[in-house]
Design an enzyme around this catalytic site. Structure first.
Site, PDB file in Angstrom:
ATOM      1  N   ASP A 125       0.858  -1.174   0.000  1.00 40.68           N
ATOM      2  CA  ASP A 125       0.000   0.000   0.000  1.00 40.68           C
ATOM      3  C   ASP A 125       0.902   1.235   0.000  1.00 40.68           C
ATOM      4  OD1 ASP A 125      -2.329   1.538   0.210  1.00 40.68           O
ATOM      5  OD2 ASP A 125      -2.228   1.540   2.396  1.00 40.68           O
ATOM      6  N   ASP A 178      -0.581   5.015   0.949  1.00 41.13           N
ATOM      7  CA  ASP A 178      -1.032   5.909   2.018  1.00 41.13           C
ATOM      8  C   ASP A 178      -0.880   5.228   3.373  1.00 41.13           C
ATOM      9  OD1 ASP A 178      -1.993   8.023   0.318  1.00 41.13           O
ATOM     10  OD2 ASP A 178      -3.644   6.717  -0.239  1.00 41.13           O
TER      11      ASP A 178
END
Length: 266
Positions: A9, A11
């Protein structure tokens, strides 16, 4: 089986808002230097891969290309193009989402579209909600890029796509089909793009309800970092656990993890 690849990922793992997370630059540089296959898989639908490359360059991370990214906007566009080639959509979302839909041959329309597609956008307003409800009630299929209710930013959190979906769901009584994490569709597209097997891949994320469950259901080893949304106190709320928990990505060491796996296999 040794871990040779990483799907991560962004963020809350690489950056938080406009701030780079400690160790992220060194981690990416190490992946590039050692020719480790990796892919940034993000539920962010507002930005294109080029936007993300430029954002990371401004934060000091260089050497990445479009092949290193897959966003929920890309996954949504891929999915819809397979479901209805040349279809139409009313879109609540940012430029990244609209751009990806155009790239696969979709038209953007408010006139009896095939789909209502919702992604995160800062321009969300009552008129958009009203139009989406009207079109869904007339028969348009309800699609969401991702279910995230909040996103981590430099000063805390902000509403995300899931928060924008809520009033439309309540008003129509219908739930959207969600393409992004933790849907297996996005995980499958990510593995296909990277050309890897689940057993040799580590999923790194900051969310138990998307990254970790998505990686787990896709058969990957999972690693939770505490630099984003999830905290250690939240772990007891879930019936599953990640394989590894670290404060941030700087603590993720593939060599050490593989040595531990080798010992366990013996």
């Amino acid at each position: 089986m040794a871990i040779k690849n990483i799907i991560s990922d962004m963020d809350g793992v690489i950056y938080r808002g406009k701030n780079l997370i400690p160790g992220a630059k060194e981690c990416v540089e190490n992946l590039l230097k050692n020719n480790i296959k990796f892919l940034f898989l993000t539920n962010n639908s507002e930005q294109t891969a080029i936007d993300l490359i430029r954002k990371l360059e401004l934060l000091g991370i260089k050497g990445l290309t479009e092949k290193n990214f897959i966003t929920s906007a890309m996954a949504t566009a891929m999915f819809l193009s397979e479901q209805k080639p040349g279809g139409t959509a009313y879109v609540i979302g940012g430029g990244g989402l609209i751009n990806e839909l155009y790239k696969v041959g979709f038209s953007i329309s408010e006139n009896n579209p095939d789909y209502v597609v919702v992604g995160k956008t800062k321009s969300y307003n009552f008129e958009m909600i009203k139009k989406a409800v009207e079109l869904i009630n007339k028969g348009a299929k309800f699609i969401a890029t991702n279910p995230d209710v909040i996103d981590p930013i430099e000063n805390g959190i902000e509403p995300a796509c899931g928060a924008l979906l809520a009033p439309i769901e309540r008003a129509t009584g219908k739930s959207p089909f969600v393409v992004g994490k933790p849907n297996a569709i996005m995980m499958t597209l990510a593995k296909r793009k990277l050309g890897v097997h689940s057993e040799e891949t580590l999923m790194i994320g900051d969310r138990m309800d998307t990254d970790i469950i998505g990686g787990l259901e896709a058969g990957m080893k999972t690693c939770l970092v505490l630099s984003g949304v999830s905290t250690k106190e939240m772990l007891n709320k879930f019936p599953y656990r990640p394989n590894y928990i670290f404060n941030n990505i700087s603590e993720v060491n593939l060599e050490k993890i593989n040595k531990e796996l080798e010992i366990l296999e013996k």
